[in-house]
Design a protein around this motif. Structure first.
Motif, PDB file in Angstrom:
ATOM      1  N   UNK A  88     -26.882  -8.591   5.807  1.00  0.00           N
ATOM      2  CA  UNK A  88     -25.792  -8.022   5.846  1.00  0.00           C
ATOM      3  C   UNK A  88     -24.302  -8.550   5.389  1.00  0.00           C
ATOM      4  N   UNK A  89     -23.511  -7.747   4.474  1.00  0.00           N
ATOM      5  CA  UNK A  89     -22.363  -8.145   4.272  1.00  0.00           C
ATOM      6  C   UNK A  89     -21.206  -7.125   4.734  1.00  0.00           C
ATOM      7  N   UNK A  90     -20.021  -8.008   4.952  1.00  0.00           N
ATOM      8  CA  UNK A  90     -18.776  -7.374   5.597  1.00  0.00           C
ATOM      9  C   UNK A  90     -17.685  -7.633   4.935  1.00  0.00           C
ATOM     10  N   UNK A  91     -16.596  -6.877   4.572  1.00  0.00           N
ATOM     11  CA  UNK A  91     -15.549  -7.091   3.649  1.00  0.00           C
ATOM     12  C   UNK A  91     -14.532  -7.547   4.630  1.00  0.00           C
ATOM     13  N   UNK A  92     -13.957  -8.817   4.189  1.00  0.00           N
ATOM     14  CA  UNK A  92     -12.655  -9.540   4.820  1.00  0.00           C
ATOM     15  C   UNK A  92     -11.414  -8.518   4.491  1.00  0.00           C
ATOM     16  N   UNK A  93     -10.639  -8.629   5.518  1.00  0.00           N
ATOM     17  CA  UNK A  93      -9.110  -8.076   5.097  1.00  0.00           C
ATOM     18  C   UNK A  93      -9.557  -6.646   4.863  1.00  0.00           C
ATOM     19  N   UNK A  94     -10.351  -5.927   5.820  1.00  0.00           N
ATOM     20  CA  UNK A  94     -10.614  -4.396   5.498  1.00  0.00           C
ATOM     21  C   UNK A  94      -9.525  -3.394   5.778  1.00  0.00           C
ATOM     22  N   UNK A  95      -8.421  -3.861   6.667  1.00  0.00           N
ATOM     23  CA  UNK A  95      -7.500  -3.302   7.339  1.00  0.00           C
ATOM     24  C   UNK A  95      -6.547  -3.082   5.985  1.00  0.00           C
ATOM     25  N   UNK A  96      -6.090  -4.286   5.373  1.00  0.00           N
ATOM     26  CA  UNK A  96      -5.405  -4.209   4.317  1.00  0.00           C
ATOM     27  C   UNK A  96      -5.847  -3.528   2.910  1.00  0.00           C
ATOM     28  N   UNK A  97      -7.098  -3.714   2.962  1.00  0.00           N
ATOM     29  CA  UNK A  97      -7.706  -2.860   1.743  1.00  0.00           C
ATOM     30  C   UNK A  97      -7.731  -1.350   1.954  1.00  0.00           C
ATOM     31  N   UNK A  98      -7.884  -0.978   3.405  1.00  0.00           N
ATOM     32  CA  UNK A  98      -7.781   0.231   3.461  1.00  0.00           C
ATOM     33  C   UNK A  98      -6.263   1.070   3.061  1.00  0.00           C
ATOM     34  N   UNK A  99      -5.137  -0.038   3.769  1.00  0.00           N
ATOM     35  CA  UNK A  99      -3.888   0.572   3.517  1.00  0.00           C
ATOM     36  C   UNK A  99      -3.613   0.768   1.988  1.00  0.00           C
ATOM     37  N   UNK A 100      -4.109  -0.160   1.341  1.00  0.00           N
ATOM     38  CA  UNK A 100      -3.883  -0.086  -0.408  1.00  0.00           C
ATOM     39  C   UNK A 100      -4.869   1.316  -0.836  1.00  0.00           C
ATOM     40  N   UNK A 101      -5.949   1.565  -0.360  1.00  0.00           N
ATOM     41  CA  UNK A 101      -6.827   2.505  -0.659  1.00  0.00           C
ATOM     42  C   UNK A 101      -6.206   3.906  -0.394  1.00  0.00           C
ATOM     43  N   UNK A 102      -5.317   3.954   0.883  1.00  0.00           N
ATOM     44  CA  UNK A 102      -4.823   5.309   1.261  1.00  0.00           C
ATOM     45  C   UNK A 102      -3.737   5.570   0.003  1.00  0.00           C
ATOM     46  N   UNK A 104      -3.851   4.454  -3.060  1.00  0.00           N
ATOM     47  CA  UNK A 104      -4.286   4.507  -4.307  1.00  0.00           C
ATOM     48  C   UNK A 104      -4.292   2.993  -4.962  1.00  0.00           C
ATOM     49  N   UNK A 105      -4.994   2.261  -4.696  1.00  0.00           N
ATOM     50  CA  UNK A 105      -4.959   0.818  -5.215  1.00  0.00           C
ATOM     51  C   UNK A 105      -4.909   0.544  -6.582  1.00  0.00           C
ATOM     52  N   UNK A 106      -3.852  -0.215  -7.143  1.00  0.00           N
ATOM     53  CA  UNK A 106      -3.748  -0.527  -8.636  1.00  0.00           C
ATOM     54  C   UNK A 106      -3.894  -2.017  -8.447  1.00  0.00           C
ATOM     55  N   UNK A 107      -4.534  -2.512  -9.843  1.00  0.00           N
ATOM     56  CA  UNK A 107      -4.756  -3.819 -10.178  1.00  0.00           C
ATOM     57  C   UNK A 107      -4.155  -4.072 -11.409  1.00  0.00           C
ATOM     58  N   UNK A 108      -3.174  -5.138 -11.521  1.00  0.00           N
ATOM     59  CA  UNK A 108      -2.644  -5.411 -12.730  1.00  0.00           C
ATOM     60  C   UNK A 108      -3.849  -6.138 -13.716  1.00  0.00           C
ATOM     61  N   UNK A 109      -3.732  -5.849 -15.037  1.00  0.00           N
ATOM     62  CA  UNK A 109      -4.540  -6.411 -16.033  1.00  0.00           C
ATOM     63  C   UNK A 109      -3.576  -6.991 -16.999  1.00  0.00           C
ATOM     64  N   UNK A 110      -3.928  -8.093 -17.379  1.00  0.00           N
ATOM     65  CA  UNK A 110      -3.240  -8.777 -18.648  1.00  0.00           C
ATOM     66  C   UNK A 110      -3.964  -9.275 -19.553  1.00  0.00           C
ATOM     67  N   UNK A 111      -3.423  -9.770 -20.651  1.00  0.00           N
ATOM     68  CA  UNK A 111      -4.059 -10.486 -21.727  1.00  0.00           C
ATOM     69  C   UNK A 111      -4.708 -11.703 -21.430  1.00  0.00           C
ATOM     70  N   UNK A 114      -5.465 -11.612 -14.903  1.00  0.00           N
ATOM     71  CA  UNK A 114      -4.813 -11.578 -13.610  1.00  0.00           C
ATOM     72  C   UNK A 114      -5.670 -11.633 -12.335  1.00  0.00           C
ATOM     73  N   UNK A 115      -5.345 -12.264 -11.478  1.00  0.00           N
ATOM     74  CA  UNK A 115      -6.212 -12.186 -10.259  1.00  0.00           C
ATOM     75  C   UNK A 115      -6.119 -10.759  -9.584  1.00  0.00           C
ATOM     76  N   UNK A 116      -7.044 -10.450  -8.837  1.00  0.00           N
ATOM     77  CA  UNK A 116      -6.794  -9.401  -8.041  1.00  0.00           C
ATOM     78  C   UNK A 116      -6.283  -9.624  -6.758  1.00  0.00           C
ATOM     79  N   UNK A 117      -5.360  -8.545  -6.062  1.00  0.00           N
ATOM     80  CA  UNK A 117      -5.018  -8.701  -4.898  1.00  0.00           C
ATOM     81  C   UNK A 117      -4.961  -7.336  -4.226  1.00  0.00           C
ATOM     82  N   UNK A 118      -5.603  -7.299  -2.821  1.00  0.00           N
ATOM     83  CA  UNK A 118      -6.167  -8.351  -2.018  1.00  0.00           C
ATOM     84  C   UNK A 118      -7.212  -9.117  -2.772  1.00  0.00           C
TER      85      UNK A 118
END
Lengths: 281, 281
Positions: A88-102, A104-111, A114-118
């Motif tokens: 079984x797997x469980x997502x850490x920091x789910x609350x934070x992910x939910x907040x971003x998801x509501x 509309x999460x954006x992740x920066x991409x660079x040449x 770039x790390x993802x956050x969260x």
DNA sequence: CCGTTCCCACCTAGGTGTAAATGT
DNA sequence: ACATTTACACCTAGGTGGGAACGG
């Protein structure tokens, strides 16, 4: 299934995996092969060789109430290895992910990448403590659409057909392969994973198209299969719907920017107030 | 050899090794046992269970002209595993080590643990690319003497009998175990290794007595021995005389301080001139 | 016009020797 | 006296978003 075979045949593994683990390629070659068949073997294949989650009922995304993920393997025709049944797997920091998801999460991409956050972090249970497993992540396009942000309505709108995808890459966790006891000791952090929009990237980063929507996936691979066992399905895939995001080269939604600044310790310099533990990370 | 057995019996492995690799203890338990016998089995044993290199003719230190190390195994009674016969080690940054050694190298020890500088780095040849090896370091007291620095003569003088030693620890390189091809790919850096004077250290750091002289050693362990093979000597030890040092809580010789400042990038803030690439590290 | 790239100030995280304070 | 501890300024190394510059 000619498209699938063609896809796998042109899928040169060498440049696909992150550099940290390149010397362990032998371990992953067969798994990569299996993932190819599994991911794309029973799905609609587009010209670019990619799969649409939305157009495939087996993968249809649905909201889950708890930390639980969608386990893809239930639809497999082959039997799944017993070493993976209870995993079984469980997502850490789910609350934070939910907040971003509501928002509309954006992740920066660079040449340069770039790390993802969260950060993608999962907790695992049910592994055999003494068996060896490999952990990896990949990113599946949610649809073949290109998006743009409509500032007047503060929402994402479809801007046309999706751009061609670079050959998909996988990110292998740097500890792989390791024993089940190691993976279950603490949350597994994919903080070495970087996202890039450079289609010619040579650093083993994950290549994404800016302004496209993606679904991250986690794969647990049983690495000790021998004999008859090796004919079973030796991996299990976990999909957390709340980690979906749109890749961007600059943030579009100002509320996303503010949430990133509020929650990412490295962005502390941009905070207005001094309450720097609004989010305890 | 009652002392040796007693020594090994009281040698609880758990707290001896660095934390990063503690989950791999099973791999190292037998090696630790072998090293104990090997290090202390045929040497003079003192009350504290430690060995004097100088009092043991087999280990007598001699100056080597090149990058070559002393290979201790030639005096072994048992046969050495073929997988280790051709293994050669070479000290990286030998010129810098020589420069420190001529002045009398000092290494800072602190309660929290301090990295050594220069960093211990070796290059290996002759490993079987596909066989698995473990790399480790330990630190042997050169004598059972306590030193002090005589400022008037700018030299180290004996200040009395050596203090009792804490149970000796080993530092296992964090990549262990890995294939020969991995270890030979590039120089192996022991930059995670830290030295402490805290006799009760709980972080797996190397415990040393301040104002005592030490000889670092490198051990290459063949990790794939099975059956008859496991009765052979499955490790090879390399000793680089120029890496000897005296542990201190504060630098004594001002010329050592200046050489550290000149050559360690992290001490750049203390340099007088702006030529910061006097030593290209 | 819109999306991308680049440089930058500002962080985190942690490795330096210094000098004052603290033992012993 | 001498050895050790502590707080600290100053680095390395690298992760942030901002904003100007660039480009289709």
């Amino acid at each position: 299934m000619p498209m699938t075979e063609k896809y796998c045949a042109t899928n040169n593994l060498e440049p696909l995996v992150n550099q940290q683990v390149s010397h362990r390629l032998a371990y992953f070659a067969e798994m990569q092969q299996q993932l190819c068949v599994r991911n794309y073997g029973s799905s609609n294949i587009y010209d670019n060789g990619f799969t649409s989650l939305h157009s495939n009922s087996q993968h249809e995304l649905r909201t889950e109430s708890s930390h639980k993920s969608i386990e893809d393997n239930v639809t497999e025709s082959r039997s799944v290895n017993q070493k993976l049944w209870p995993v079984k797997a469980c997502l850490e920091m789910k609350c934070l992910w939910d907040e971003f998801n509501e928002l509309g999460t954006e992740m920066i991409v660079t040449k340069a990448g770039r790390r993802a956050f969260p950060t993608f972090q999962i907790k695992l249970w049910g592994l055999d403590p003494d068996a060896h497993y490999i952990l990896m992540m990949d990113f599946v396009p949610v649809d073949e659409k290109r998006y743009r942000y409509a500032f007047h309505s503060s929402s994402w709108v479809v801007a046309g057909k999706g751009d061609p995808c670079a050959p998909p890459r996988i990110h292998i966790h740097q500890d792989s392969p390791e024993k089940g006891s190691h993976w279950m000791k603490q949350a597994i952090s994919f903080d070495k994973l970087k996202l890039t929009n450079n289609q010619l990237d040579n650093n083993g980063h994950i290549i994404l198209n800016s302004m496209h929507r993606y679904q991250p996936r986690f794969h647990v691979i049983y690495d000790s299969a021998t004999g008859e066992e090796s004919k079973l399905v030796n991996f299990k895939t976990f999909t957390f719907i709340e980690t979906q995001f749109i890749a961007v080269t600059a943030y579009q939604n100002h509320r996303i920017t503010q949430l990133k600044i509020a929650s990412n310790p490295f962005a502390k310099g941009f905070r207005d107030c001094d309450i720097d533990d609004w989010y305890v990370l």
